[in-house]
Write a protein that holds these residues in place. Structure first.
Motif, short mmCIF file in Angstrom:
data_model
loop_
_atom_site.label_atom_id
_atom_site.label_comp_id
_atom_site.label_asym_id
_atom_site.label_seq_id
_atom_site.Cartn_x
_atom_site.Cartn_y
_atom_site.Cartn_z
N ASN A 82 0.86 -1.18 0.00
CA ASN A 82 0.00 0.00 0.00
C ASN A 82 0.90 1.24 0.00
OD1 ASN A 82 -1.64 2.20 1.02
ND2 ASN A 82 -3.10 0.67 1.73
N GLU A 83 0.56 2.21 -0.82
CA GLU A 83 1.37 3.44 -0.89
C GLU A 83 1.50 4.10 0.47
OE1 GLU A 83 1.25 7.87 -3.01
OE2 GLU A 83 -0.25 6.33 -3.53
N HIS A 84 0.42 4.11 1.26
CA HIS A 84 0.47 4.74 2.57
C HIS A 84 1.42 4.01 3.52
CE1 HIS A 84 -2.69 7.46 1.42
NE2 HIS A 84 -3.52 6.46 1.15
N ASN A 141 4.85 5.28 2.71
CA ASN A 141 5.01 6.66 3.15
C ASN A 141 5.15 6.76 4.66
OD1 ASN A 141 4.79 7.54 0.51
ND2 ASN A 141 2.60 8.00 0.65
#
Length: 313
Positions: free
Chosen positions: A12-14, A17
Motif C-alpha cells: 500500500n502506498e500509505h 510513506n
C-alpha cells in the motif's frame, strides 16, 4: 503474515510513506547534538560499540519491517490480532537490524515503539479515523500486555537464571518497573500527553535545537530503563533533576543553558550514562508529529472507503 523478505508483495502506498516517516524520525533523533550521553553526529556518547554511522545503517535496515507493521494495520483484523502480527514482524526486523550492525542493538526499543505506532496509523487510515484515534488504537492493541508478559510471569522470573532474563524482565522483577510495555499499554502518555505538545510548541527553534530541547523535556520525567539497567535509581533521579535544572535556565535558548548541556554531555559520556529510553521517546515524538501532518493532508479523503482498502479485505 507475508514473509518479510518477500519481494512479491504489493505494498500500500500509505504503508511505504508512513514507514519512511518512521525512518526519518530515527535519523532526526540520532542527528541532534549535543544529546547527553547519546550517539550523535559528533560523538558516540557513552557508547564504545557504536557510532553515528552504525545508527544510520540500523535505521535504514528497518524500512522493510516498518512497512510490514503499517500494512498489518491496514486490515479488518482486530487490534489484538494486529499486535500479534507485530510481534512476529518485530523478531524478523530485529534480526535484520543485528545483521546490518554486526550484532549491535541500536534500535530494538525504537522498532517496537515505532512498529506499534505505524500499525496504529495504518489502522486509523483503514478505518477512516483521524490522528486523534491513534492513542485509543494503541491501547486496544496492547491491552493486557504487562499482565501477560510481566506480572503473570513474576514467579517464573524469580526462578530463572538472571542471565536468561531480558533487561525489561529483570527491571520488573527487581523494581516493578513496567518500562516500554507499560508505556504502550497506557497509550504512550509520555508522548501524546506531553512531549508531542512540547515539540510542537518549540517549532520556532532550529530543528537541531528543537530536538535537543525536547530530549531534555522528556529526560526530566522519563523512567528510563536504559539508565536503570546500567546504573541505579539514584542515577536516574540525578539525570531527571539535571535535565529539569537546565530547562529552568532556558535550555538551548540561552548561552548558559547550552553550556550546561555541553557539560552534561561530557559528564554522561565519561560516566557511561546513556538515556536511551528518552531517545526512543524523542524518536516517537518526531514520528507522531510527522504522521499527524501526513494524516491531516489526507483528511479530504477520510472515510472507510476503497482508497484505503487496497487489496487488504
Amino acid at each position: 503474515m507475508v514473509e518479510i523478505n518477500s519481494l512479491k508483495h504489493s505494498f500500500n502506498e500509505h504503508s511505504i510513506n508512513i514507514a519512511s516517516l518512521a525512518v526519518q524520525a530515527m535519523l532526526y533523533e540520532v542527528s541532534c547534538t549535543p544529546s547527553p550521553g547519546l550517539v550523535s553526529q559528533t560523538s558516540s556518547g557513552a557508547h564504545t560499540d557504536m557510532d553515528y554511522f552504525t545508527f544510520l545503517d540500523s535505521a535504514t535496515s528497518l524500512i522493510n519491517p516498518l512497512i510490514h507493521c503499517t500494512e498489518a494495520g491496514f486490515s479488518s483484523s482486530t487490534p489484538k490480532e494486529i499486535f500479534h502480527q507485530l510481534r512476529l514482524i518485530g523478531k524478523l526486523g530485529e534480526q535484520q537490524m543485528l545483521d546490518k550492525t554486526s550484532g549491535v542493538n541500536t534500535h530494538k526499543g525504537m522498532l517496537f515503539l515505532l512498529g506499534v505506532c505505524c500499525a496504529a496509523g495504518g489502522k486509523a487510515l483503514f478505518g477512516g479515523t483521524r490522528f486523534t484515534s491513534l492513542q485509543g488504537i494503541i491501547k486496544d492493541m496492547t491491552s493486557g500486555l504487562v499482565e501477560r508478559e510481566l506480572s503473570s510471569r513474576l514467579l517464573e522470573f524469580k526462578n530463572a537464571d538472571k542471565f536468561a532474563l531480558t533487561n525489561g524482565e529483570r527491571l520488573f522483577l527487581h523494581h516493578k518497573v513496567e518500562g516500554i510495555r507499560g508505556e504502550v499499554q497506557s497509550g504512550l502518555p509520555s508522548v501524546f500527553d506531553f512531549s508531542l505538545g512540547f515539540y510542537k510548541a518549540n517549532q520556532g527553534l532550529s530543528q537541531n535545537h528543537r530536538l535537543v530541547q525536547t530530549l531534555l523535556a522528556i529526560m526530566q520525567f522519563c523512567e528510563d530503563t536504559t539508565i536503570l539497567h546500567r546504573h541505579s535509581l539514584e542515577t536516574l533521579k540525578e539525570v531527571q533533576e539535571t535535565a529539569k535544572q537546565i530547562l529552568s535556565i532556558g535550555g538551548v535558548a540561552t548561552v548558559q543553558g547550552l553550556k550546561a548541556i555541553e557539560k552534561m554531555n561530557e559528564d554522561f559520556t565519561n560516566r557511561k550514562i546513556s538515556p536511551g529510553g528518552s531517545a526512543d521517546l524523542l524518536g516517537v515524538t518526531v514520528f507522531l508529529q510527522l504522521l499527524e501532518e501526513y494524516m491531516v493532508k489526507l483528511e479530504p479523503c477520510f472515510a472507510p472507503c476503497s482508497c484505503f482498502r487496497l487489496s487488504k479485505d
